[in-house]
Scaffold this motif. Structure first.
Motif, PDB file in Angstrom:
ATOM      1  N   THR A  66       0.855  -1.153   0.084  1.00 32.95           N
ATOM      2  CA  THR A  66       0.003   0.121   0.073  1.00 32.95           C
ATOM      3  C   THR A  66       0.820   1.304  -0.121  1.00 32.95           C
ATOM      4  OG1 THR A  66      -1.532  -1.219   1.159  1.00 32.95           O
ATOM      5  CG2 THR A  66      -1.715   0.832   1.232  1.00 32.95           C
TER       6      THR A  66
ATOM      7  N   LEU B  75       2.176   2.026  -3.554  1.00 31.03           N
ATOM      8  CA  LEU B  75       0.891   2.843  -4.169  1.00 31.03           C
ATOM      9  C   LEU B  75       0.967   4.379  -3.739  1.00 31.03           C
ATOM     10  CD1 LEU B  75      -2.047   0.247  -4.123  1.00 31.03           C
ATOM     11  CD2 LEU B  75      -0.526   1.100  -6.032  1.00 31.03           C
TER      12      LEU B  75
ATOM     13  N   ARG C   1       3.854   6.129  -5.108  1.00 37.85           N
ATOM     14  CA  ARG C   1       3.561   6.260  -6.491  1.00 37.85           C
ATOM     15  C   ARG C   1       2.712   7.499  -6.843  1.00 37.85           C
ATOM     16  NH1 ARG C   1      -0.189   6.098 -10.261  1.00 37.85           N
ATOM     17  NH2 ARG C   1       0.190   5.318 -12.406  1.00 37.85           N
TER      18      ARG C   1
ATOM     19  N   CYS D 269      -0.665   7.789  -5.376  1.00 37.98           N
ATOM     20  CA  CYS D 269      -2.270   7.305  -5.024  1.00 37.98           C
ATOM     21  C   CYS D 269      -2.520   7.973  -3.850  1.00 37.98           C
ATOM     22  CB  CYS D 269      -2.249   5.819  -5.312  1.00 37.98           C
ATOM     23  SG  CYS D 269      -1.873   5.066  -6.844  1.00 37.98           S
TER      24      CYS D 269
ATOM     25  N   ILE E 179      -7.332   4.848  -2.571  1.00 37.44           N
ATOM     26  CA  ILE E 179      -6.746   3.451  -2.726  1.00 37.44           C
ATOM     27  C   ILE E 179      -7.686   2.352  -2.248  1.00 37.44           C
ATOM     28  CG2 ILE E 179      -5.012   1.557  -2.342  1.00 37.44           C
ATOM     29  CD1 ILE E 179      -3.036   4.181  -1.829  1.00 37.44           C
TER      30      ILE E 179
ATOM     31  N   ASP F  99      -7.593   5.784  -7.527  1.00 41.20           N
ATOM     32  CA  ASP F  99      -6.304   5.771  -8.303  1.00 41.20           C
ATOM     33  C   ASP F  99      -5.371   4.808  -7.997  1.00 41.20           C
ATOM     34  OD1 ASP F  99      -5.710   6.715  -5.645  1.00 41.20           O
ATOM     35  OD2 ASP F  99      -4.950   8.841  -6.554  1.00 41.20           O
ATOM     36  N   GLY F 100      -5.704   3.898  -6.992  1.00 37.51           N
ATOM     37  CA  GLY F 100      -5.158   2.688  -6.813  1.00 37.51           C
ATOM     38  C   GLY F 100      -5.709   1.457  -6.205  1.00 37.51           C
TER      39      GLY F 100
ATOM     40  N   PRO G 130      -1.460   1.495 -15.657  1.00 37.87           N
ATOM     41  CA  PRO G 130      -1.532   2.343 -14.356  1.00 37.87           C
ATOM     42  C   PRO G 130      -1.913   3.589 -14.651  1.00 37.87           C
ATOM     43  CG  PRO G 130       0.963   2.568 -15.008  1.00 37.87           C
ATOM     44  CD  PRO G 130      -0.038   1.494 -16.082  1.00 37.87           C
TER      45      PRO G 130
ATOM     46  N   ILE H 202      -5.633   4.007 -12.984  1.00 35.69           N
ATOM     47  CA  ILE H 202      -5.457   3.007 -11.692  1.00 35.69           C
ATOM     48  C   ILE H 202      -4.490   2.366 -11.790  1.00 35.69           C
ATOM     49  CG2 ILE H 202      -7.061   1.746 -10.231  1.00 35.69           C
ATOM     50  CD1 ILE H 202      -9.316   3.101 -11.450  1.00 35.69           C
ATOM     51  N   ALA H 203      -3.620   2.566 -10.521  1.00 33.48           N
ATOM     52  CA  ALA H 203      -2.432   1.461 -10.453  1.00 33.48           C
ATOM     53  C   ALA H 203      -2.995   0.373  -9.577  1.00 33.48           C
ATOM     54  CB  ALA H 203      -1.412   2.239  -9.661  1.00 33.48           C
TER      55      ALA H 203
ATOM     56  N   THR I  61       2.258  -0.278 -11.811  1.00 28.74           N
ATOM     57  CA  THR I  61       2.176   0.513 -10.741  1.00 28.74           C
ATOM     58  C   THR I  61       3.126   1.733 -11.280  1.00 28.74           C
ATOM     59  OG1 THR I  61       3.728  -0.508  -9.433  1.00 28.74           O
ATOM     60  CG2 THR I  61       1.425  -0.606  -8.825  1.00 28.74           C
TER      61      THR I  61
END
Length: 340
Positions: A178, A181, A184, A186, A189, A249-250, A274, A277-278, A340
């Motif tokens: 998590t 993400l 990255r 996000c 999530i 977005d994740g 991604p 949405i990753a 991702t």
């Protein structure tokens, strides 16, 4: 076409009858006993070879109060992770002259209970088990202790039973997944998890929630889905998620198979992975590198888990250590790929 009846194996009795000597003399000759003459040994061993005689290792073990068999209970053998666990178990058992009695419960508590009964009926020396998705009662496992049969859980465990457990660090792995993400970029999530009955499902859920909290992100109940190994339920969840939370977005998913399914559902809704949405998986199954885009995931050491579980059960059987309530924890590895 040749018809087969029951399997037939040459016995010591048959060799003795053909040579006109006693059963015990044949047995001693085959075991190179010093009280048997070299001439008799040669006659016995030559006939045994001619008839294709193979020593009955099961009977030999039973005479010593052992079966030399370990029961292995697997929730779903079609899952590559569990196949790797079995491979790890087998590599250790074969070195010690043990055989596996393998059961695939197909995520059924009833089949799991039947597997335990079969293990007891076959007088196995010990049992290695991961519980099914349906398992919410444990009397069948407690039957093993009544017969003094050692039990070691792996991956999916019953925490309250005082036996050894070999597990992944699911909480930390989910926290790291998590957090990846979040790193990255996000901020919204979702999480698709398995069943409330499973310790690893719950631990991954807690890791996900704590990672969000640590980053000051809100944990929203309607962004969490228990799919109970029913992939079609993911369709309805994704549809609802995109409607209620278009900002998502994740997504962190319980395993790679469901992550692959999730990616396909997102595509059907016009979402790119991604870019929009990753998606993060768990386990590093073969599907992770066969899908497009390739899946970021947490790599579990299935074969190592099987080896450690087998080593533990053999140590208990051989009285090298007692059966105590302990956890042997393996840390999964973050694998970053295109999703991702």
């Amino acid at each position: 076409m040749r018809k087969y009846k029951m399997a037939r194996y040459t016995t010591i009795t048959e060799i003795a009858k053909r040579l006109g000597i006693s059963h015990s003399t044949v047995s001693r000759a085959l075991n190179d006993h010093p009280r048997i003459s070299e001439a008799t040994k040669q006659k016995v061993q030559e006939l045994a070879k001619q008839l294709g005689y193979q020593r009955n290792t099961s009977a030999h073990a039973f005479n010593k109060g052992q079966s030399k068999m370990i029961g292995i209970i697997v929730p779903d053998l079609s899952t590559h992770f569990f196949a790797k666990v079995v491979r790890g178990v087998q590599s250790v058992l074969s070195q010690q002259g043990y055989c596996m009695l393998l059961f695939d419960t197909s995520e059924s508590m009833q089949r799991e209970s039947e597997a335990i009964a079969s293990c007891i009926a076959h007088r196995v020396d010990g049992v290695l088990a991961a519980i099914s998705m349906e398992t919410n009662a444990f009397e069948h496992f407690q039957q093993l202790s009544q017969h003094e049969v050692p039990l070691v859980f792996y991956d999916r465990v019953a925490n309250f039973l005082p036996v050894p457990k070999v597990i992944s660090n699911d909480y930390q792995a989910a926290f790291d997944a998590t957090n990846h993400l979040i790193d990255r970029g996000c901020k919204n999530i979702a999480h698709i998890t398995a069943s409330i009955n499973l310790n690893n499902s719950n631990n991954r859920l807690y890791g996900y929630m704590d990672a969000l909290s640590a980053a000051n992100l809100e944990v929203q109940e309607d962004m969490i889905h228990y799919y109970r190994m029913q992939p079609e339920s993911i369709d309805l969840f994704i549809e609802s998620l995109l409607h209620k939370h278009p900002e998502v977005d994740g997504i962190f998913v319980f395993n790679d198979y469901s992550a692959n399914y999730t990616v396909n559902v997102l595509r059907q809704h016009g979402k790119q992975v991604p870019e929009d949405i990753a998606v993060m998986g768990f386990s590093d199954e073969p599907v992770a590198t066969h899908m497009t885009p390739q899946l970021s995931t947490m790599k579990q050491a299935g074969e190592k888990m099987g080896q450690l579980a087998a080593q533990k059960i053999l140590s208990i059987i051989q009285n090298e250590e007692p059966m105590v309530d302990e956890k042997i924890i393996i840390n999964p590895e973050l694998i970053v790929r295109a999703s991702t």
